[in-house]
Design an enzyme around this catalytic site. Structure first.
Site, PDB file in Angstrom:
ATOM      1  N   HIS A   9      43.309  33.619  46.428  1.00 11.54           N
ATOM      2  CA  HIS A   9      42.702  34.766  47.106  1.00 11.54           C
ATOM      3  C   HIS A   9      41.354  34.378  47.699  1.00 11.54           C
ATOM      4  O   HIS A   9      40.730  33.397  47.256  1.00 11.54           O
ATOM      5  CB  HIS A   9      42.467  35.917  46.113  1.00 11.54           C
ATOM      6  CG  HIS A   9      43.703  36.590  45.618  1.00 11.54           C
ATOM      7  ND1 HIS A   9      43.947  36.789  44.276  1.00 11.54           N
ATOM      8  CD2 HIS A   9      44.756  37.132  46.276  1.00 11.54           C
ATOM      9  CE1 HIS A   9      45.107  37.412  44.124  1.00 11.54           C
ATOM     10  NE2 HIS A   9      45.610  37.628  45.324  1.00 11.54           N
ATOM     11  N   GLU A  11      42.219  44.280  39.919  1.00  6.62           N
ATOM     12  CA  GLU A  11      41.546  44.290  41.213  1.00  6.62           C
ATOM     13  C   GLU A  11      42.528  44.188  42.372  1.00  6.62           C
ATOM     14  O   GLU A  11      42.257  44.683  43.472  1.00  6.62           O
ATOM     15  CB  GLU A  11      40.546  43.130  41.293  1.00  6.62           C
ATOM     16  CG  GLU A  11      39.825  43.061  42.626  1.00  6.62           C
ATOM     17  CD  GLU A  11      38.875  41.884  42.738  1.00  6.62           C
ATOM     18  OE1 GLU A  11      37.699  42.129  43.020  1.00  6.62           O
ATOM     19  OE2 GLU A  11      39.319  40.738  42.553  1.00  6.62           O
ATOM     20  N   ARG A  63      54.699  42.135  41.726  1.00  3.86           N
ATOM     21  CA  ARG A  63      53.467  42.817  41.316  1.00  3.86           C
ATOM     22  C   ARG A  63      53.375  44.253  41.843  1.00  3.86           C
ATOM     23  O   ARG A  63      52.460  44.988  41.457  1.00  3.86           O
ATOM     24  CB  ARG A  63      52.239  42.017  41.765  1.00  3.86           C
ATOM     25  CG  ARG A  63      52.151  40.622  41.137  1.00  3.86           C
ATOM     26  CD  ARG A  63      50.756  40.058  41.236  1.00  3.86           C
ATOM     27  NE  ARG A  63      49.800  40.900  40.527  1.00  3.86           N
ATOM     28  CZ  ARG A  63      48.481  40.742  40.592  1.00  3.86           C
ATOM     29  NH1 ARG A  63      47.974  39.787  41.360  1.00  3.86           N
ATOM     30  NH2 ARG A  63      47.676  41.543  39.923  1.00  3.86           N
ATOM     31  N   CYS A 106      38.589  39.614  39.137  1.00  2.50           N
ATOM     32  CA  CYS A 106      39.983  40.083  39.091  1.00  2.50           C
ATOM     33  C   CYS A 106      40.235  41.146  38.030  1.00  2.50           C
ATOM     34  O   CYS A 106      41.173  41.933  38.147  1.00  2.50           O
ATOM     35  CB  CYS A 106      40.924  38.923  38.779  1.00  2.50           C
ATOM     36  SG  CYS A 106      40.812  37.496  39.842  1.00  2.50           S
TER      37      CYS A 106
END
Length: 258
Positions: A163, A67, A87, A248
Site C-alpha cells: 500500500h 484501516e 477482504r 493499518c
C-alpha cells in the site's frame, strides 16, 4: 473541538492465514499478536483517543487491518472496496461503526477497487496509491466523493510495497517521510524526508507532536526526536509479518464535531 475517535478491530482466529504479497510468509503467534494489539489500543487511549471496536469478521484473516475498510475526509466515511476479494466481507461492520458515530457514508462501487491503506491525507491533499489493490476507477470515485468537500486528490504509483502507507506517511507539519528503497518517486511530494528504516516510515499522529511508531525503527525514532517530535514506541512485530504497520490497525476520525 475536533474529535479523537479511532476504529479498531480485534484480531481474529485466522490471523496467521493473512495475505502476504511482497514478503515471504513467516509463522504468526496469534496469542502474542493479541497482546500486541491490546497494547496498541491502550496506547491510543492513553493519549486521549476514544476507541470503538468494529464487530469481528472472524472468517477474514486480515480483518484486524481495519484501516483498509474505509477512508475519512471531513465527516464523510468512504467505504472501501478492497482489491483482494477475500477482504470485502470486512466492510459491512465498518459501515455500521461509522454510521453509529454519525459519519456520512459513501462507498466505492464495482468495478472500482480501493484499500484504505493506499490513502494518505496531508492537510487537504489526499494522495492515493495506484498499485496492486487500488485501481484507476477506485481513484476516480474517491476523487468524485472528496473533491466537492475541498480535497485535492493526487494519484501516485505504488509498485514496491503493498500500500502507499507501507511506503510513506506524514509528519504533523506535512512533511512526507519514507524509506527510499520502497518509494516509487519521492519527488511527487513537495517535502520529503528519508528515514533509515522501513518501519520508520510509518507514524500515527497522536496529537501534540507525539508519533506512534513501531519499536523496530530506533534510528528513525532518534531522527524524529531530533526534530522535536516525541516517538511513542509499540511492538507490532506479529502484524509486520503480514505487511501490517501502525497505521493499518486503526481508522482515525479527526473531523467529527460534537
Amino acid at each position: 473541538m475536533p474529535s479523537q475517535q479511532a476504529l479498531v478491530r480485534r484480531p481474529g482466529p485466522r490471523l496467521a492465514e493473512g495475505l502476504v504479497t511482497h514478503i515471504d510468509r513467516r509463522p504468526v503467534d496469534p496469542a502474542l499478536a493479541l497482546r500486541q494489539w491490546e497494547t496498541y489500543v491502550q496506547v491510543l487511549r492513553d493519549h486521549g483517543w476514544q476507541t470503538t471496536e468494529v464487530a469481528p469478521a472472524d472468517d477474514c484473516p486480515d480483518a484486524v487491518f481495519v484501516e483498509d475498510t474505509l477512508v475519512m475526509f471531513r465527516n464523510v466515511a468512504l467505504l472501501a472496496r478492497p482489491g483482494a476479494g477475500s477482504r470485502r466481507p470486512e466492510v459491512p461492520a465498518a459501515r455500521a461503526a461509522a454510521e453509529a458515530l454519525g459519519c456520512s457514508v459513501n462507498e466505492i462501487r464495482a468495478p472500482g477497487t480501493l484499500d484504505g491503506g493506499d490513502v494518505l491525507k496531508v492537510g487537504d491533499t489526499v494522495y492515493v496509491g495506484r498499485g496492486g489493490r487500488t485501481n484507476a476507477e477506485g481513484i476516480r470515485q474517491l476523487r468524485a466523493a472528496f473533491e466537492p468537500l475541498g480535497a485535492r486528490v493526487v494519484a501516485v504509483p505504488v509498485s514496491r510495497v503493498l500500500h502507499l502507507k507501507s511506503a510513506v506517511t506524514a509528519l504533523p507539519d506535512g512533511t512526507v517521510i519514507g524509506y527510499p528503497p520502497l518509494v516509487d518517486d519521492p519527488a511527487l511530494f513537495p517535502r520529503f524526508l528519508p528515514v533509515p528504516e522501513e518501519s520508520g516510515a510509518h507514524v500515527v499522529l497522536l496529537g501534540g507532536g507525539r508519533l506512534l511508531m513501531a519499536d523496530g525503527a530506533p534510528k528513525s525514532a532518534e531522527l524524529l526526536a531530533g526534530l522535536g517530535y516525541q516517538p511513542v514506541l509499540v511492538d507490532i512485530g506479529e502484524f509486520e509479518k503480514l505487511e501490517g504497520c501502525v497505521t493499518c490497525l486503526s481508522v482515525r476520525l479527526r473531523e467529527l464535531y460534537a
